[in-house]
Design a protein around this motif. Structure first.
Motif, PDB file in Angstrom:
ATOM      1  N   ALA A  23       0.819  -1.129  -0.113  1.00 22.00           N
ATOM      2  CA  ALA A  23      -0.161  -0.019  -0.045  1.00 22.00           C
ATOM      3  C   ALA A  23       0.988   1.064  -0.008  1.00 22.00           C
ATOM      4  CB  ALA A  23      -1.039   0.035   1.194  1.00 22.00           C
ATOM      5  N   ALA A  24       2.020   1.294   0.702  1.00 20.47           N
ATOM      6  CA  ALA A  24       2.728   2.327   0.771  1.00 20.47           C
ATOM      7  C   ALA A  24       3.542   2.588  -0.523  1.00 20.47           C
ATOM      8  CB  ALA A  24       3.835   2.192   1.925  1.00 20.47           C
ATOM      9  N   LEU A  25       3.859   1.703  -1.074  1.00 26.45           N
ATOM     10  CA  LEU A  25       4.710   1.648  -2.471  1.00 26.45           C
ATOM     11  C   LEU A  25       3.499   2.224  -3.305  1.00 26.45           C
ATOM     12  CD1 LEU A  25       7.288   0.955  -4.073  1.00 26.45           C
ATOM     13  CD2 LEU A  25       6.151  -1.165  -4.282  1.00 26.45           C
ATOM     14  N   GLY A  26       2.466   1.660  -3.184  1.00 27.26           N
ATOM     15  CA  GLY A  26       1.411   2.043  -4.173  1.00 27.26           C
ATOM     16  C   GLY A  26       1.112   3.596  -4.354  1.00 27.26           C
ATOM     17  N   MET A  27       0.946   4.130  -3.093  1.00 27.13           N
ATOM     18  CA  MET A  27       0.729   5.418  -2.856  1.00 27.13           C
ATOM     19  C   MET A  27       1.963   6.268  -3.452  1.00 27.13           C
ATOM     20  SD  MET A  27      -2.202   5.730  -1.732  1.00 27.13           S
ATOM     21  CE  MET A  27      -1.876   7.549  -1.148  1.00 27.13           C
ATOM     22  N   VAL A  28       3.026   5.904  -3.263  1.00 28.22           N
ATOM     23  CA  VAL A  28       4.370   6.542  -3.811  1.00 28.22           C
ATOM     24  C   VAL A  28       4.281   6.676  -5.088  1.00 28.22           C
ATOM     25  CG1 VAL A  28       6.986   6.552  -4.020  1.00 28.22           C
ATOM     26  CG2 VAL A  28       5.923   6.062  -1.566  1.00 28.22           C
ATOM     27  N   VAL A  29       4.065   5.562  -5.887  1.00 28.46           N
ATOM     28  CA  VAL A  29       3.963   5.557  -7.222  1.00 28.46           C
ATOM     29  C   VAL A  29       2.802   6.504  -7.664  1.00 28.46           C
ATOM     30  CG1 VAL A  29       3.640   4.022  -9.313  1.00 28.46           C
ATOM     31  CG2 VAL A  29       4.885   3.184  -7.398  1.00 28.46           C
ATOM     32  N   THR A  38      -3.878  17.595  -7.075  1.00 26.95           N
ATOM     33  CA  THR A  38      -4.678  16.140  -6.763  1.00 26.95           C
ATOM     34  C   THR A  38      -4.155  15.384  -5.668  1.00 26.95           C
ATOM     35  OG1 THR A  38      -4.590  15.942  -9.149  1.00 26.95           O
ATOM     36  CG2 THR A  38      -5.227  13.771  -7.906  1.00 26.95           C
ATOM     37  N   VAL A  39      -2.975  15.369  -5.304  1.00 19.44           N
ATOM     38  CA  VAL A  39      -2.396  14.484  -4.140  1.00 19.44           C
ATOM     39  C   VAL A  39      -2.936  15.370  -2.749  1.00 19.44           C
ATOM     40  CG1 VAL A  39      -0.302  13.730  -2.939  1.00 19.44           C
ATOM     41  CG2 VAL A  39      -0.323  13.912  -5.479  1.00 19.44           C
ATOM     42  N   PHE A  40      -2.784  16.703  -2.810  1.00 19.72           N
ATOM     43  CA  PHE A  40      -3.214  17.575  -1.812  1.00 19.72           C
ATOM     44  C   PHE A  40      -4.650  17.552  -1.570  1.00 19.72           C
ATOM     45  CE2 PHE A  40       0.958  19.731  -2.146  1.00 19.72           C
ATOM     46  CZ  PHE A  40       1.452  19.935  -0.927  1.00 19.72           C
ATOM     47  N   ASN A  41      -5.377  17.479  -2.650  1.00 23.94           N
ATOM     48  CA  ASN A  41      -6.915  17.278  -2.431  1.00 23.94           C
ATOM     49  C   ASN A  41      -7.152  15.835  -1.795  1.00 23.94           C
ATOM     50  OD1 ASN A  41      -7.423  19.830  -3.321  1.00 23.94           O
ATOM     51  ND2 ASN A  41      -7.781  19.192  -5.329  1.00 23.94           N
ATOM     52  N   VAL A  42      -6.707  14.845  -2.428  1.00 28.69           N
ATOM     53  CA  VAL A  42      -7.015  13.517  -1.713  1.00 28.69           C
ATOM     54  C   VAL A  42      -6.544  13.435  -0.385  1.00 28.69           C
ATOM     55  CG1 VAL A  42      -6.284  10.961  -2.093  1.00 28.69           C
ATOM     56  CG2 VAL A  42      -6.868  12.486  -4.001  1.00 28.69           C
ATOM     57  N   ALA A  43      -5.320  14.013  -0.125  1.00 29.31           N
ATOM     58  CA  ALA A  43      -4.749  14.127   1.385  1.00 29.31           C
ATOM     59  C   ALA A  43      -5.648  14.633   2.443  1.00 29.31           C
ATOM     60  CB  ALA A  43      -3.534  14.609   1.346  1.00 29.31           C
ATOM     61  N   ASP A  44      -6.422  15.900   1.987  1.00 29.99           N
ATOM     62  CA  ASP A  44      -7.452  16.620   2.671  1.00 29.99           C
ATOM     63  C   ASP A  44      -8.589  15.721   2.746  1.00 29.99           C
ATOM     64  OD1 ASP A  44      -5.607  18.849   2.998  1.00 29.99           O
ATOM     65  OD2 ASP A  44      -6.640  20.036   1.297  1.00 29.99           O
ATOM     66  N   ALA A  45      -8.893  15.103   1.869  1.00 27.25           N
ATOM     67  CA  ALA A  45     -10.245  14.137   1.945  1.00 27.25           C
ATOM     68  C   ALA A  45      -9.975  13.161   2.908  1.00 27.25           C
ATOM     69  CB  ALA A  45     -10.849  13.642   0.569  1.00 27.25           C
ATOM     70  N   LEU A  46      -8.951  12.269   2.700  1.00 21.98           N
ATOM     71  CA  LEU A  46      -8.418  11.205   3.855  1.00 21.98           C
ATOM     72  C   LEU A  46      -8.403  11.783   5.076  1.00 21.98           C
ATOM     73  CD1 LEU A  46      -6.045   9.066   1.763  1.00 21.98           C
ATOM     74  CD2 LEU A  46      -8.475   8.716   2.153  1.00 21.98           C
TER      75      LEU A  46
END
Length: 96
Positions: A23-29, A38-46
């Motif tokens: 899961a960590a590797l998948g998130m890094v990729v 997009t990354v910031f928006n997903v992080a905010d939602a989570l």
């Protein structure tokens, strides 16, 4: 983050550690190929999701916390050193 997740998975659980690493590797990729916004928006939602779950847990535990606090203060008023006794709280049987 990985340390606390790893401690919850358990040191003897190889499948859990493998899933955590994948899961960590998948998130890094995924993060490396996405736009920064997009990354910031997903992080905010989570983060909002985690906060919501934590608030629900706090509300659900508030009754138990009130009982434990009342017992603690009663022991202090009696001049005792407050001691937690799980047998005095049967509703915590599954927790403690």
């Amino acid at each position: 983050m990985a340390t606390s997740l790893a401690s919850r998975v358990g040191t003897g659980n190889l499948a859990g550690f493998t899933a955590l690493r994948l899961a960590a590797l998948g998130m890094v990729v995924w993060e490396s190929i996405q736009a920064v916004w997009t990354v910031f928006n997903v992080a905010d939602a989570l983060m909002r999701l985690m906060a919501t779950i934590n608030l629900i847990a706090i509300v659900l535990l508030s009754g138990t916390v009130a009982k434990l606090t009342k017992d603690y203060l009663a022991q202090r008023e009696q001049g005792l050193v407050p001691t937690f006794k799980a047998k005095d709280f049967p509703e915590m049987h599954d927790i403690w």
